[in-house]
Write a protein that holds these residues in place. Structure first.
Motif, PDB file in Angstrom:
ATOM      1  N   HIS A 184      40.760  41.179  36.945  1.00 34.84           N
ATOM      2  CA  HIS A 184      41.439  41.030  35.647  1.00 34.84           C
ATOM      3  C   HIS A 184      42.951  40.896  35.847  1.00 34.84           C
ATOM      4  O   HIS A 184      43.593  40.033  35.232  1.00 34.84           O
ATOM      5  N   LEU A 185      43.497  41.711  36.734  1.00 40.17           N
ATOM      6  CA  LEU A 185      44.934  41.641  37.017  1.00 40.17           C
ATOM      7  C   LEU A 185      45.292  40.312  37.681  1.00 40.17           C
ATOM      8  O   LEU A 185      46.332  39.713  37.373  1.00 40.17           O
ATOM      9  N   LEU A 186      44.445  39.848  38.596  1.00 43.41           N
ATOM     10  CA  LEU A 186      44.707  38.575  39.269  1.00 43.41           C
ATOM     11  C   LEU A 186      44.692  37.409  38.285  1.00 43.41           C
ATOM     12  O   LEU A 186      45.512  36.490  38.379  1.00 43.41           O
ATOM     13  N   ARG A 207      44.910  32.991  48.348  1.00 40.11           N
ATOM     14  CA  ARG A 207      43.756  33.506  47.602  1.00 40.11           C
ATOM     15  C   ARG A 207      42.692  34.073  48.537  1.00 40.11           C
ATOM     16  O   ARG A 207      42.027  35.059  48.195  1.00 40.11           O
ATOM     17  N   SER A 244      39.055  30.042  41.315  1.00 36.64           N
ATOM     18  CA  SER A 244      40.517  30.010  41.429  1.00 36.64           C
ATOM     19  C   SER A 244      40.991  28.971  42.442  1.00 36.64           C
ATOM     20  O   SER A 244      42.068  28.392  42.291  1.00 36.64           O
ATOM     21  N   ARG A 298      45.491  37.480  35.263  1.00 35.78           N
ATOM     22  CA  ARG A 298      46.662  37.560  34.392  1.00 35.78           C
ATOM     23  C   ARG A 298      47.964  37.287  35.138  1.00 35.78           C
ATOM     24  O   ARG A 298      49.010  37.115  34.503  1.00 35.78           O
ATOM     25  N   THR A 299      47.908  37.265  36.465  1.00 37.29           N
ATOM     26  CA  THR A 299      49.126  37.053  37.260  1.00 37.29           C
ATOM     27  C   THR A 299      49.008  35.801  38.125  1.00 37.29           C
ATOM     28  O   THR A 299      49.601  34.768  37.821  1.00 37.29           O
ATOM     29  N   VAL A 300      48.219  35.873  39.169  1.00 36.89           N
ATOM     30  CA  VAL A 300      48.066  34.745  40.098  1.00 36.89           C
ATOM     31  C   VAL A 300      47.545  33.505  39.391  1.00 36.89           C
ATOM     32  O   VAL A 300      48.004  32.386  39.643  1.00 36.89           O
ATOM     33  N   ASP A 301      46.591  33.687  38.472  1.00 41.14           N
ATOM     34  CA  ASP A 301      45.944  32.546  37.811  1.00 41.14           C
ATOM     35  C   ASP A 301      46.478  32.296  36.408  1.00 41.14           C
ATOM     36  O   ASP A 301      45.836  31.591  35.631  1.00 41.14           O
ATOM     37  N   ARG A 302      47.610  32.842  36.087  1.00 44.09           N
ATOM     38  CA  ARG A 302      48.144  32.684  34.736  1.00 44.09           C
ATOM     39  C   ARG A 302      48.324  31.196  34.403  1.00 44.09           C
ATOM     40  O   ARG A 302      48.949  30.449  35.154  1.00 44.09           O
TER      41      ARG A 302
END
Length: 297
Positions: A83-85, A18, A179, A87-91
């Motif tokens: 926003h992408l993170l 991260r 995160s 939805r992916t890394v922090d899903r």
């Protein structure tokens, strides 16, 4: 025992990953305006000397508007990336950027902008007492005198907040801190990594030694930003610290005689660190007071 070590290793790897992601996104956001200025005609509109509209009122108005839009690109880039993170890394994880505005957060933010102005004035006083004050060129000297007052405030706000404070604080005190678990370790890593990255920044440093002295100012205001983020629960006060400091410098440094030099960075860093520590001590005292009242009840 083996399971505990494996869990610890995975957690450290996650934090390290991260950190790397936050650093890369910060660099991408900072460099994103350059791509916009490559669009034919945009770059020329940000400078009166090359604007096809000339240096009259229309040229000045368009230059201010285009400059604000270009400065907003890092904020948009950072928010899209985060926003992408999320939805992916922090899903599946609850990650809070801390951008939800409310009355308390906005009050903290306004207070931090006011503190930034006070700190710049105190720095001017310290430098004057030490005989280290010096004339500072007006950053608007390249513009016609009639246009300076129209451009000064929107340029200072867009550069301080849209270009720097909002994207950087949302990445480091918003996404990374949350995160990485919102722990003390996450807070310290947020401040230290953010500070080290400023070795590459251009804030008036001359030579390698001054690049390291410059970090004193950075770690000072980053400490204050992290403190107000933790105590307020919102990233907006951290944005107020960062943006307020930059805006105050843009608007007032040339009037107060506060040059970009080592003594300035040390003084500013010390004063901001003092603010950060004071906020944390006040919060601890307030929590103890509330705890004792609850026990008595």
């Amino acid at each position: 025992m083996s399971s505990t070590l494996n869990d610890l290793s995975l957690r450290l790897a996650g934090i390290a990953g991260r950190l790397l992601i936050a650093a890369v996104l910060t660099l991408i956001a900072a460099g994103s305006p350059a791509l916009v200025t490559f669009i034919p005609g945009i770059g020329s509109l940000t400078r009166l000397s090359t604007s096809p509209l000339g240096s009259g009122p229309l040229g000045v108005a368009v230059m201010s508007a285009v400059t604000c839009v270009v400065c907003a690109v890092p904020t948009v880039t950072a928010l899209i990336g985060l926003h992408l993170l999320m939805r992916t890394v922090d899903r599946g994880r609850r990650v809070d950027l801390g951008l939800r505005p409310d009355r308390r957060a906005l009050a903290w933010t306004a207070a931090m902008v006011a503190v930034a102005i006070v700190i710049l004035c105190l720095t001017a006083g310290v430098l004057t007492l030490l005989g280290l004050s010096a004339p500072v060129a007006d950053p608007m000297t390249a513009l016609p005198e009639s246009a300076r007052n129209w451009v000064r405030l929107p340029a200072a706000i867009s550069m301080a907040f849209l270009f720097a404070a909002i994207p950087e604080e949302t990445i480091w005190r918003g996404w990374f801190y949350s995160s990485a678990g919102s722990t003390r370790v996450a807070a310290v890593l947020s401040v230290l990594t953010f500070t080290v990255m400023h070795l590459m920044s251009s804030g008036g440093q001359h030579g390698l030694a001054q690049r390291f002295v410059y970090l004193i100012g950075t770690i000072g205001f980053a400490t204050a930003a992290m403190a107000v983020r933790e105590v307020s629960g919102s990233v907006w006060p951290a944005i107020g610290v960062h943006g307020g400091m930059l805006m105050a410098e843009d608007l007032l440094a040339h009037l107060l005689g506060v040059p970009r030099q080592p003594s300035t960075w040390v003084t500013v860093g010390f004063l901001w660190a003092l603010v950060g520590v004071s906020v944390l001590v006040w919060n601890r005292w307030r929590q103890r007071g509330n705890g004792s009242e609850a026990s008595q009840a």
